[in-house]
Design a protein around this motif. Structure first.
Motif, PDB file in Angstrom:
ATOM      1  N   TRP A   4      53.815  34.435 -12.145  1.00 10.44           N
ATOM      2  CA  TRP A   4      52.351  34.481 -11.988  1.00 10.44           C
ATOM      3  C   TRP A   4      51.686  35.623 -12.746  1.00 10.44           C
ATOM      4  CZ3 TRP A   4      49.297  30.876  -9.602  1.00 10.44           C
ATOM      5  CH2 TRP A   4      49.929  29.933  -8.795  1.00 10.44           C
ATOM      6  N   PRO A   7      53.021  28.338 -10.894  1.00  6.90           N
ATOM      7  CA  PRO A   7      51.769  27.736 -11.389  1.00  6.90           C
ATOM      8  C   PRO A   7      51.841  26.256 -11.729  1.00  6.90           C
ATOM      9  CG  PRO A   7      52.044  29.910 -12.330  1.00  6.90           C
ATOM     10  CD  PRO A   7      53.309  29.619 -11.571  1.00  6.90           C
ATOM     11  N   GLU A   8      52.933  25.805 -12.348  1.00 14.27           N
ATOM     12  CA  GLU A   8      52.967  24.417 -12.823  1.00 14.27           C
ATOM     13  C   GLU A   8      53.030  23.388 -11.695  1.00 14.27           C
ATOM     14  OE1 GLU A   8      57.019  23.327 -14.549  1.00 14.27           O
ATOM     15  OE2 GLU A   8      57.147  25.515 -14.412  1.00 14.27           O
ATOM     16  N   THR A  33      51.959  24.352  -8.305  1.00 11.92           N
ATOM     17  CA  THR A  33      51.272  24.911  -7.138  1.00 11.92           C
ATOM     18  C   THR A  33      50.260  23.928  -6.549  1.00 11.92           C
ATOM     19  OG1 THR A  33      50.047  26.809  -6.290  1.00 11.92           O
ATOM     20  CG2 THR A  33      49.402  25.985  -8.461  1.00 11.92           C
ATOM     21  N   ILE A  51      43.985  27.408 -11.138  1.00  9.24           N
ATOM     22  CA  ILE A  51      45.345  26.943 -11.437  1.00  9.24           C
ATOM     23  C   ILE A  51      45.512  26.761 -12.939  1.00  9.24           C
ATOM     24  CG2 ILE A  51      46.952  25.012 -11.148  1.00  9.24           C
ATOM     25  CD1 ILE A  51      45.794  24.669  -8.304  1.00  9.24           C
ATOM     26  N   ALA A  87      45.857  30.122 -14.415  1.00 11.29           N
ATOM     27  CA  ALA A  87      47.199  30.668 -14.185  1.00 11.29           C
ATOM     28  C   ALA A  87      48.189  30.127 -15.209  1.00 11.29           C
ATOM     29  CB  ALA A  87      47.652  30.324 -12.773  1.00 11.29           C
ATOM     30  N   LYS A  88      48.114  28.836 -15.476  1.00  9.32           N
ATOM     31  CA  LYS A  88      49.017  28.226 -16.458  1.00  9.32           C
ATOM     32  C   LYS A  88      48.765  28.785 -17.848  1.00  9.32           C
ATOM     33  CE  LYS A  88      49.338  23.861 -13.906  1.00  9.32           C
ATOM     34  NZ  LYS A  88      48.973  22.414 -13.903  1.00  9.32           N
ATOM     35  N   ASN A 122      57.839  27.219 -18.787  1.00  8.58           N
ATOM     36  CA  ASN A 122      57.836  26.412 -17.568  1.00  8.58           C
ATOM     37  C   ASN A 122      59.248  25.968 -17.223  1.00  8.58           C
ATOM     38  OD1 ASN A 122      55.059  26.545 -17.208  1.00  8.58           O
ATOM     39  ND2 ASN A 122      54.669  24.698 -18.410  1.00  8.58           N
TER      40      ASN A 122
END
Length: 497
Positions: free
Chosen positions: A186, A255-256, A258, A268, A271-272, A282
């Motif tokens: 994160w 993130p991927e 969440t 989100i 975040a990515k 990822n």
């Protein structure tokens, strides 16, 4: 509001899938991406206080939410993990030894049983986290160790304690490497050391609180038929269980995948994007080529060695300060409270290491690690001599806390070095913690024997060499990482040409 954010809001209302949103986010104009996430924000004096102050408003709001939930849960979880890990030491010096007739090396064996369980669970647990939602796996394991802790209060033989300590260690093996993996999923480089170290300070707070709690509950001795040390285990579970259950509702996963209720669709996506700009990969499949690449890299060997030297550079899980105080004739309250000063120093030094690493040293992790090694050499060489003034001996037991605050830095360094491969990052961080505890499973039995307390003729001198090794390996890792960055830059330039 930046157009990329507005666009994402419009799409989320129309029900566009997260995969489609991610693909469109990847092809956004670079200028728009820079507005959303400043890769290299202009630093002011405020960043020396807290890194989020110089970031965009969107990013500040996102980090405020993430810190409030993820960092709080991680810290509370590690607090209860350490509380339930270290409580046996406080119980041992507060009546359990005499009540159960533990006059040999039983404390060493209790520590070893816990360590064996911890070692067996770490790597499998982190690999599970790359396939199962962390919000299911980690809280479930927390509930298990919390329940097992209260069972310790009913133990009437040392063999029962050995079995329970093994399973407590097995359940606790999920938490520290798992949460370090999630934190590394994160946060960006300029944010990572602070969060990792704040998370790590919870262990020292757990140690402190266990000492204060034992001093307090000792007065319950005999209440409802339980000894004071038994009340410690009971109250530990009362504290731990609600925190464990809360994890099912607040853990954000990665993130991927969440689905955190407190993050918006825009946050989100943000975040990515942050992780893309950081080069943090990822999740991907485990292939033969990937496994071969992982095990042919120096990462999987030297980073665990670095952590082995750090984690085994202390007193091997033994309550060394408390046992010395007991040998000097101090009472139960004193031997539980005075050693907490060491934990205070751990907390303070950990935060200093984190802030200086992220700001003064511009993201360099090695300077505080080297300082920690030097402190270990000074403290342990003095205690190895033993016949030093009592005032300096007191100081050495307390200043030993200077050597315990670099765990978060070593993990932050590992996340950065292994950014390009998610599975390597999960495996390396788990291996770091696991191999450190492989050594901790047997090393205390050799150099920190209970029957040699408090002099420990082999223990202190061994720690001098461990501190020296920590310094040497830090410089080797620094050299190899810089060489790797240089080679990657050269490859990138050749592709451009």
């Amino acid at each position: 509001m930046p157009p990329g954010i507005a666009k994402n809001k419009y799409e989320s209302k129309r029900g566009v899938s997260s995969t489609s949103s991610s693909q469109q986010q990847n092809i956004e104009d670079e200028q728009t991406a820079a507005e959303i996430v400043q890769k290299k924000p202009k630093l002011t004096w405020r960043s020396y206080i807290w890194d989020a102050f110089d970031k965009s408003p969107e990013e500040r709001r996102f980090l405020a939410k993430l810190d409030a939930v993820l960092l709080t849960f991680a810290s509370l979880g590690y607090f209860i993990k350490y509380l339930d890990q270290i409580n046996v030491n406080n119980a041992f010096v507060s009546g359990m030894k005499e009540d159960l007739g533990l006059y040999g090396n039983q404390l060493n064996y209790m520590t070893t049983c816990w360590t064996v369980g911890y070692v067996l669970g770490e790597i499998p647990s982190n690999l599970i986290l790359t396939r199962v939602r962390p919000s299911y796996w980690i809280p479930a394991c927390e509930v298990v160790w919390s329940v097992l802790t209260i069972v310790m209060a009913k133990c009437s033989s040392v063999n029962q304690i050995y079995v329970l300590r093994f399973f407590v260690g097995l359940a606790e093996s999920t938490f520290y490497p798992g949460m370090q993996y999630i934190i590394g999923s994160w946060y960006r480089k300029d944010e990572l050391a602070k969060r990792s170290c704040i998370f790590h300070t919870s262990s020292a707070l757990g140690t402190m609180f266990s000492g204060y709690l034992m001093a307090a509950v000792y007065h319950l001795d005999g209440r409802n038929g339980f000894k004071g040390w038994q009340w410690l285990f009971i109250i530990n579970t009362v504290i731990s269980l609600p925190i464990a259950i809360a994890g099912f509702f607040v853990m954000p996963d990665v993130p991927e995948i969440t689905r955190a209720w407190y993050l918006t669709a825009d946050e989100i996506a943000l975040a990515k994007r942050r992780m893309e700009l950081e080069g943090r990969a990822n999740r991907g499949p485990y292939t033969r080529a990937k496994v071969k690449k992982i095990f042919s890299s120096w990462h999987i060997y030297l980073l665990p060695l670095l952590y082995i030297l750090f984690n085994n550079g202390g007193f091997g899980g033994q309550p060394v300060f408390a046992l010395w105080l007991k040998s000097e004739g101090y009472g139960v309250t004193a031997i539980n409270v005075w050693p907490t000063i060491t934990s205070v120093i751990v907390v303070i030094s950990t935060l200093i290491y984190a802030w200086t690493s992220d700001t003064v040293f511009r993201g360099a992790r090695w300077p505080p690690i080297v300082f920690s090694g030097v402190a270990s050499i000074v403290v342990n060489s003095s205690l190895a001599a033993w016949k030093v003034p009592d005032r300096w001996k007191w100081a050495c037991f307390m200043l030993a806390g200077l050597t315990s605050g670099i765990s978060g830095l070593t993990f932050a360094w590992a996340h950065e070095i292994c950014s390009a491969d998610n599975e390597e990052r999960a495996l390396v961080t788990a291996t770091m913690n696991e191999m450190a505890y492989v050594f901790q499973a047997w090393l205390p039995l050799v150099i920190w024997q209970q029957v040699e307390a408090p002099r420990y003729p082999k223990g202190y001198i061994t720690m001098v060499f461990v501190g020296l090794g920590l310094i040497i390996v830090s410089f080797v890792v620094r050299y190899l990482h810089k060489q790797e960055i240089r080679e990657q830059a050269e490859d990138s330039d050749s592709v451009v040409v």
